[in-house]
Design an enzyme around this catalytic site. Structure first.
Site, PDB file in Angstrom:
ATOM      1  N   THR A  38    -107.519 -48.550  83.232  1.00  0.00           N
ATOM      2  CA  THR A  38    -108.643 -48.315  84.168  1.00  0.00           C
ATOM      3  C   THR A  38    -108.110 -47.930  85.555  1.00  0.00           C
ATOM      4  OG1 THR A  38    -108.763 -50.674  84.678  1.00  0.00           O
ATOM      5  CG2 THR A  38    -110.268 -49.845  82.977  1.00  0.00           C
ATOM      6  N   LYS A  94    -106.778 -59.736  76.243  1.00  0.00           N
ATOM      7  CA  LYS A  94    -105.310 -59.762  76.141  1.00  0.00           C
ATOM      8  C   LYS A  94    -104.641 -59.793  77.520  1.00  0.00           C
ATOM      9  CE  LYS A  94    -103.056 -57.301  73.060  1.00  0.00           C
ATOM     10  NZ  LYS A  94    -102.685 -56.051  72.322  1.00  0.00           N
ATOM     11  N   TYR A 148    -114.305 -61.484  79.683  1.00  0.00           N
ATOM     12  CA  TYR A 148    -113.698 -61.464  81.023  1.00  0.00           C
ATOM     13  C   TYR A 148    -113.619 -62.885  81.574  1.00  0.00           C
ATOM     14  CZ  TYR A 148    -112.974 -59.877  85.882  1.00  0.00           C
ATOM     15  OH  TYR A 148    -112.478 -59.646  87.140  1.00  0.00           O
ATOM     16  N   LYS A 152    -110.166 -65.013  82.270  1.00  0.00           N
ATOM     17  CA  LYS A 152    -109.792 -65.421  83.624  1.00  0.00           C
ATOM     18  C   LYS A 152    -109.677 -66.945  83.714  1.00  0.00           C
ATOM     19  CE  LYS A 152    -109.392 -61.493  85.853  1.00  0.00           C
ATOM     20  NZ  LYS A 152    -108.159 -61.108  86.521  1.00  0.00           N
ATOM     21  N   TYR A 162     -98.027 -73.781  84.168  1.00  0.00           N
ATOM     22  CA  TYR A 162     -96.687 -73.371  84.606  1.00  0.00           C
ATOM     23  C   TYR A 162     -96.325 -74.041  85.934  1.00  0.00           C
ATOM     24  CZ  TYR A 162     -95.126 -69.979  81.157  1.00  0.00           C
ATOM     25  OH  TYR A 162     -94.645 -69.393  80.010  1.00  0.00           O
ATOM     26  N   ARG A 189    -120.641 -50.433  88.320  1.00  0.00           N
ATOM     27  CA  ARG A 189    -121.030 -51.463  89.282  1.00  0.00           C
ATOM     28  C   ARG A 189    -122.191 -50.982  90.133  1.00  0.00           C
ATOM     29  NH1 ARG A 189    -117.975 -55.620  90.127  1.00  0.00           N
ATOM     30  NH2 ARG A 189    -115.960 -55.747  89.104  1.00  0.00           N
TER      31      ARG A 189
HETATM   32  N1  UDP Z   1    -126.916 -53.573  88.944  1.00  0.00           N
HETATM   33  C1  UDP Z   1    -128.074 -52.826  89.089  1.00  0.00           C
HETATM   34  N2  UDP Z   1    -128.017 -51.478  88.835  1.00  0.00           N
HETATM   35  C2  UDP Z   1    -126.884 -50.832  88.452  1.00  0.00           C
HETATM   36  C3  UDP Z   1    -125.696 -51.595  88.322  1.00  0.00           C
HETATM   37  C4  UDP Z   1    -125.744 -52.962  88.572  1.00  0.00           C
HETATM   38  O1  UDP Z   1    -129.132 -53.365  89.453  1.00  0.00           O
HETATM   39  O2  UDP Z   1    -126.941 -49.596  88.229  1.00  0.00           O
HETATM   40  C5  UDP Z   1    -126.971 -55.020  89.221  1.00  0.00           C
HETATM   41  C6  UDP Z   1    -126.329 -55.899  88.149  1.00  0.00           C
HETATM   42  O3  UDP Z   1    -127.253 -56.191  87.113  1.00  0.00           O
HETATM   43  C7  UDP Z   1    -125.972 -57.131  88.962  1.00  0.00           C
HETATM   44  C8  UDP Z   1    -125.662 -56.567  90.346  1.00  0.00           C
HETATM   45  O4  UDP Z   1    -126.261 -55.270  90.398  1.00  0.00           O
HETATM   46  O5  UDP Z   1    -127.075 -57.995  89.079  1.00  0.00           O
HETATM   47  C9  UDP Z   1    -124.175 -56.440  90.641  1.00  0.00           C
HETATM   48  O6  UDP Z   1    -123.602 -55.786  89.553  1.00  0.00           O
HETATM   49  P1  UDP Z   1    -122.073 -55.351  89.488  1.00  0.00           P
HETATM   50  O7  UDP Z   1    -121.889 -54.654  88.182  1.00  0.00           O
HETATM   51  O8  UDP Z   1    -121.742 -54.618  90.715  1.00  0.00           O
HETATM   52  O9  UDP Z   1    -121.205 -56.663  89.510  1.00  0.00           O
HETATM   53  P2  UDP Z   1    -121.381 -58.148  88.922  1.00  0.00           P
HETATM   54  O10 UDP Z   1    -121.492 -58.954  90.150  1.00  0.00           O
HETATM   55  O11 UDP Z   1    -122.611 -58.274  88.062  1.00  0.00           O
HETATM   56  O12 UDP Z   1    -120.132 -58.370  88.172  1.00  0.00           O
END
Ligand code: UDP
Length: 314
Positions: A38, A94, A148, A152, A162, A189
């Site tokens: 990525t 992984k 994920y 983590k 460790y 995101r």
């Molecule tokens: N979200 C949204 N529209 C989009 C992408 C994300 O409303 O096109 C929302 C998502 O459902 C979450 C928030 O924005 O509630 C933040 O999402 P992001 O993927 O940035 O990160 P997250 O904090 O969920 O890992």
């Protein structure tokens, strides 16, 4: 001439590349390790020719040999957006488990200090708000985010093992939502999605009713906090993020305002296990690192939007 050498896994990613910049600026030699799953070499292209910087294309879930002395290892390799880890579930598991194990093995061999990138996702859909480091979280292990979150959480567990068993010097940063230049426009995101839609004049897709909250930290603040944590004596996890909390609907409206787009908000289904609230409690970082974020969202957003305008195929 450099005094210390740092290895950054995921160094060609969004956060990793900013970290490489920071460590070089602090006078360290940096070895960037990335399998480019990525990550992208464009993020480190400006460092080509820097005699203190080198790049190794390597998958950190496999055995790694690096000759010479290493003082610090910062483990930032992982798919890190919900879309990415839904597409790459096994690789995500992984790199958080086997990858962290390899990093800790290398650190033990080199007697290096290691800093692991953990995440606010260890708190899951939190029942404590804002989230403090002593909260253990509310995670669905078998949901789409489980790959994920659990990787983590395992990463934190093996790092502490460790530290306790081998006496390794370890640091754990719990990173909250972060944004800035070098984010991928297609990582799914909220911020790149909204900005891309706004710049193309498309509808802005808010998931659910948009009442869920997030707290967005500008990348330079995050990297400063991580560097301070690396140099500190704190082996327990520390939250680094910006406590300025906003609903996703308000955030979409802010992107519309700043870009000046005519786009309208439309509503789509909320993804499974999407956390309803998220805000870091950063009292610990303030107290032990003397750190707090400085860049407000309006300023950070402007810089980030300019980056997308200049570099991305919108
Ligand atoms: N979200 C949204 N529209 C989009 C992408 C994300 O409303 O096109 C929302 C998502 O459902 C979450 C928030 O924005 O509630 C933040 O999402 P992001 O993927 O940035 O990160 P997250 O904090 O969920 O890992």
């Amino acid at each position: 001439m450099y005094k210390y050498t740092a290895v950054v896994t995921g160094g060609a990613g969004f956060l990793g590349s900013h970290l490489c910049d920071k460590l070089l600026a602090e006078g360290l030699r940096v070895i960037c390790v990335d399998n480019l799953l990525t990550g992208n070499v464009n993020n480190i292209a400006h460092l080509a020719g820097n005699e203190n910087f080198s790049f190794m294309k390597h998958d950190i879930t496999n055995y790694i040999f690096i000759p010479g002395r290493i003082d610090y290892i910062l483990h930032f390799a992982s798919p890190a957006s919900p879309i990415d880890y839904l597409k790459l579930p096994i690789q995500t598991l992984k790199v958080g488990s086997l990858g962290t194990h390899k990093v800790l093995g290398l650190a033990k061999e080199k007697k290096a200090r290691v800093l692991i990138a953990s995440t606010s996702e260890v708190y899951g859909d939190p029942t404590v708000h804002p989230q403090t480091e002593d909260y253990w979280g509310n995670v669905n292990p078998i949901g789409p985010r489980g790959v994920y979150d659990e990787a983590k959480r395992f990463g934190e567990a093996i790092t502490m093992a460790y530290h306790r068993y081998h006496g390794l010097e370890t640091r754990i940063v719990r990173i909250f939502n972060t944004y800035g230049p070098r984010m991928r426009l297609d990582d799914g995101r909220a911020l790149p999605a909204f900005v891309g839609q706004a710049l193309r004049g498309e509808d802005i897709t808010v998931f659910g009713d948009g009442s869920q909250t997030r707290s967005f930290c500008y990348v330079s603040d995050l990297v400063d906090g991580i560097y301070k944590l690396l140099l500190s004596n704190e082996s327990d996890p520390v939250n680094i993020g910006n406590p300025d909390e906003i609903t996703i609907k308000e955030f979409a409206e802010e992107v519309i305002r700043i870009t000046g787009t005519k786009s309208k908000i439309i509503y789509k289904d909320l993804p499974e296990d999407d956390p309803k609230v998220r805000q870091p409690n950063i009292e610990k970082a303030r107290r032990i690192l003397g750190w707090e974020p400085k860049v407000n969202r309006a300023d950070g957003l402007k810089i980030t939007i300019d980056f997308f305008k200049k570099t991305a195929v919108i």
